[in-house]
Design a protein around this motif. Sequence first.
Motif, mmCIF file in Angstrom:
data_model
loop_
_atom_site.group_PDB
_atom_site.id
_atom_site.type_symbol
_atom_site.label_atom_id
_atom_site.label_comp_id
_atom_site.label_asym_id
_atom_site.label_seq_id
_atom_site.Cartn_x
_atom_site.Cartn_y
_atom_site.Cartn_z
ATOM 1 N N GLN A 1 -12.225 4.236 -9.352
ATOM 2 C CA GLN A 1 -12.133 4.603 -10.956
ATOM 3 C C GLN A 1 -10.652 4.575 -11.056
ATOM 4 O OE1 GLN A 1 -14.985 5.680 -13.764
ATOM 5 N NE2 GLN A 1 -16.324 5.615 -11.535
ATOM 6 N N SER A 2 -9.608 4.463 -12.329
ATOM 7 C CA SER A 2 -8.470 4.871 -11.993
ATOM 8 C C SER A 2 -7.714 5.093 -10.653
ATOM 9 C CB SER A 2 -8.354 6.232 -12.828
ATOM 10 O OG SER A 2 -9.555 6.230 -14.206
ATOM 11 N N THR A 3 -7.857 4.025 -10.096
ATOM 12 C CA THR A 3 -7.223 3.426 -8.720
ATOM 13 C C THR A 3 -6.602 2.553 -8.554
ATOM 14 O OG1 THR A 3 -8.640 6.084 -8.525
ATOM 15 C CG2 THR A 3 -7.655 4.330 -6.758
ATOM 16 N N ALA A 4 -5.638 2.230 -7.980
ATOM 17 C CA ALA A 4 -5.032 1.008 -7.723
ATOM 18 C C ALA A 4 -4.357 1.073 -6.622
ATOM 19 C CB ALA A 4 -3.385 0.416 -8.937
ATOM 20 N N TRP A 5 -4.183 -0.104 -5.489
ATOM 21 C CA TRP A 5 -3.598 0.293 -4.617
ATOM 22 C C TRP A 5 -2.496 -1.089 -4.400
ATOM 23 C CZ3 TRP A 5 -8.551 -0.099 -6.519
ATOM 24 C CH2 TRP A 5 -9.257 0.832 -5.898
ATOM 25 N N GLN A 6 -1.884 -0.744 -2.891
ATOM 26 C CA GLN A 6 -0.796 -1.503 -2.800
ATOM 27 C C GLN A 6 -0.316 -1.609 -1.083
ATOM 28 O OE1 GLN A 6 2.537 -0.716 -5.517
ATOM 29 N NE2 GLN A 6 2.932 1.345 -4.594
ATOM 30 N N ALA B 1 11.580 -0.536 0.072
ATOM 31 C CA ALA B 1 11.717 -2.197 0.626
ATOM 32 C C ALA B 1 11.265 -3.301 -0.368
ATOM 33 C CB ALA B 1 12.107 -2.919 1.741
ATOM 34 N N GLY B 2 9.629 -3.292 -0.959
ATOM 35 C CA GLY B 2 8.971 -4.164 -1.405
ATOM 36 C C GLY B 2 7.203 -3.076 -1.747
ATOM 37 N N THR B 3 6.329 -4.642 -2.411
ATOM 38 C CA THR B 3 5.506 -3.569 -2.344
ATOM 39 C C THR B 3 4.393 -5.321 -2.933
ATOM 40 O OG1 THR B 3 5.398 -3.152 -4.999
ATOM 41 C CG2 THR B 3 5.732 -0.836 -3.117
ATOM 42 N N PHE B 4 3.211 -4.677 -2.374
ATOM 43 C CA PHE B 4 2.538 -5.878 -2.939
ATOM 44 C C PHE B 4 0.366 -5.727 -3.494
ATOM 45 C CE2 PHE B 4 -0.307 -10.246 -1.860
ATOM 46 C CZ PHE B 4 0.318 -10.987 -2.211
ATOM 47 N N VAL C 1 -2.779 -4.694 -4.172
ATOM 48 C CA VAL C 1 -3.470 -4.800 -3.501
ATOM 49 C C VAL C 1 -5.159 -4.862 -4.236
ATOM 50 C CG1 VAL C 1 -5.644 -4.109 -1.541
ATOM 51 C CG2 VAL C 1 -3.306 -4.192 -1.239
ATOM 52 N N THR C 2 -5.851 -5.681 -4.486
ATOM 53 C CA THR C 2 -7.438 -5.532 -5.690
ATOM 54 C C THR C 2 -8.203 -4.347 -5.066
ATOM 55 O OG1 THR C 2 -9.020 -7.861 -4.671
ATOM 56 C CG2 THR C 2 -6.720 -7.211 -6.643
ATOM 57 N N ARG C 3 -9.699 -3.654 -6.020
ATOM 58 C CA ARG C 3 -10.343 -3.452 -5.251
ATOM 59 C C ARG C 3 -11.103 -4.275 -4.947
ATOM 60 N NH1 ARG C 3 -13.673 0.260 -7.832
ATOM 61 N NH2 ARG C 3 -16.592 -0.063 -7.098
ATOM 62 N N GLU C 4 -11.147 -5.160 -4.905
ATOM 63 C CA GLU C 4 -11.996 -6.845 -3.902
ATOM 64 C C GLU C 4 -11.698 -7.151 -2.433
ATOM 65 O OE1 GLU C 4 -11.486 -7.297 -6.523
ATOM 66 O OE2 GLU C 4 -12.980 -6.762 -7.860
ATOM 67 N N GLN C 5 -10.390 -6.599 -2.250
ATOM 68 C CA GLN C 5 -8.972 -6.709 -1.365
ATOM 69 C C GLN C 5 -9.718 -5.832 -0.255
ATOM 70 O OE1 GLN C 5 -6.142 -8.036 -3.362
ATOM 71 N NE2 GLN C 5 -6.110 -9.831 -1.796
ATOM 72 N N LEU C 6 -9.084 -4.811 -1.076
ATOM 73 C CA LEU C 6 -9.411 -3.210 -0.491
ATOM 74 C C LEU C 6 -11.245 -3.430 0.286
ATOM 75 C CD1 LEU C 6 -8.106 -0.668 0.314
ATOM 76 C CD2 LEU C 6 -10.046 0.467 -1.528
ATOM 77 N N LEU C 7 -11.669 -3.977 -0.181
ATOM 78 C CA LEU C 7 -13.021 -3.440 -0.003
ATOM 79 C C LEU C 7 -13.169 -4.021 1.797
ATOM 80 C CD1 LEU C 7 -15.246 -3.553 -3.212
ATOM 81 C CD2 LEU C 7 -15.296 -1.388 -1.806
ATOM 82 N N GLN C 8 -12.670 -5.382 1.215
ATOM 83 C CA GLN C 8 -12.809 -5.939 2.524
ATOM 84 C C GLN C 8 -11.368 -5.203 3.430
ATOM 85 O OE1 GLN C 8 -12.412 -10.305 2.009
ATOM 86 N NE2 GLN C 8 -12.372 -10.023 -0.345
ATOM 87 N N LEU C 9 -10.589 -4.257 3.073
ATOM 88 C CA LEU C 9 -10.156 -4.308 4.694
ATOM 89 C C LEU C 9 -9.926 -2.412 4.695
ATOM 90 C CD1 LEU C 9 -6.741 -5.591 3.045
ATOM 91 C CD2 LEU C 9 -7.480 -6.164 4.388
ATOM 92 N N ARG C 10 -10.648 -2.058 3.997
ATOM 93 C CA ARG C 10 -10.312 -0.584 4.549
ATOM 94 C C ARG C 10 -11.294 -0.072 6.178
ATOM 95 N NH1 ARG C 10 -14.068 2.239 -0.298
ATOM 96 N NH2 ARG C 10 -16.332 0.778 0.479
ATOM 97 N N HIS C 11 -12.389 -1.011 6.011
ATOM 98 C CA HIS C 11 -12.927 -1.017 7.939
ATOM 99 C C HIS C 11 -12.118 -0.666 8.983
ATOM 100 C CE1 HIS C 11 -11.928 -4.893 7.974
ATOM 101 N NE2 HIS C 11 -12.179 -5.431 9.368
ATOM 102 N N PHE D 1 2.697 0.701 4.820
ATOM 103 C CA PHE D 1 2.063 0.869 4.511
ATOM 104 C C PHE D 1 0.680 0.555 3.797
ATOM 105 C CE2 PHE D 1 5.099 3.311 5.639
ATOM 106 C CZ PHE D 1 4.348 4.067 7.047
ATOM 107 N N ILE D 2 -0.942 0.867 3.448
ATOM 108 C CA ILE D 2 -1.510 0.708 2.067
ATOM 109 C C ILE D 2 -1.553 1.984 1.639
ATOM 110 C CG2 ILE D 2 -3.724 0.228 1.411
ATOM 111 C CD1 ILE D 2 -4.502 -2.628 3.670
ATOM 112 N N GLU D 3 -1.049 2.130 0.540
ATOM 113 C CA GLU D 3 -1.880 2.974 0.096
ATOM 114 C C GLU D 3 -2.750 2.788 -1.545
ATOM 115 O OE1 GLU D 3 1.846 5.485 -1.430
ATOM 116 O OE2 GLU D 3 2.808 3.758 -2.947
#
Length: 91
Positions: A12-17, A28-31, A33-43, A83-85
Motif C-alpha cells: 500500500q502507498s508504494t509505487a515501483w519503477q 537517465a530514465g525511468t519506467f 512498474v505496476t504492482r502486478e508486474q512487481l509480483l511477477q518479478l520479485r522472485h 535498478f528496480i526500486e
Amino acid sequence: MSSDGSRYFDGQSTAWQLIWFGPDEWVAGTFPVTREQLLQLRHLFDYGDDEWFARTYPIEPHHWPTLLRVLSCPEPAPEYNYFIEGYATDL
C-alpha cells in the motif's frame, strides 16, 4: 519510506519503477512498474524481508529476459546501470 511500516503493508502507498543511471551517476530514465508486474518479478531478487521493494535492487544481465517480457520496457543500453526500486506515494 516512513518508519510506520503499516502504511506500506502489502504494498500500500508504494509505487515501483525501473530506473537507470548514466556514467555521470545522474538519472537517465525511468519506467513504471505496476504492482502486478512487481509480483511477477520479485522472485528474481534476493529481497529478504523487503517484500515490497522499499530499497533499490540492481538489475543483473540474467534478469533482462524476464524484465523485457513482463514490463515491455526498452532494451537496456550498456552505458547505463539499471535498478528496480520502490518509493512512497503518500509523502
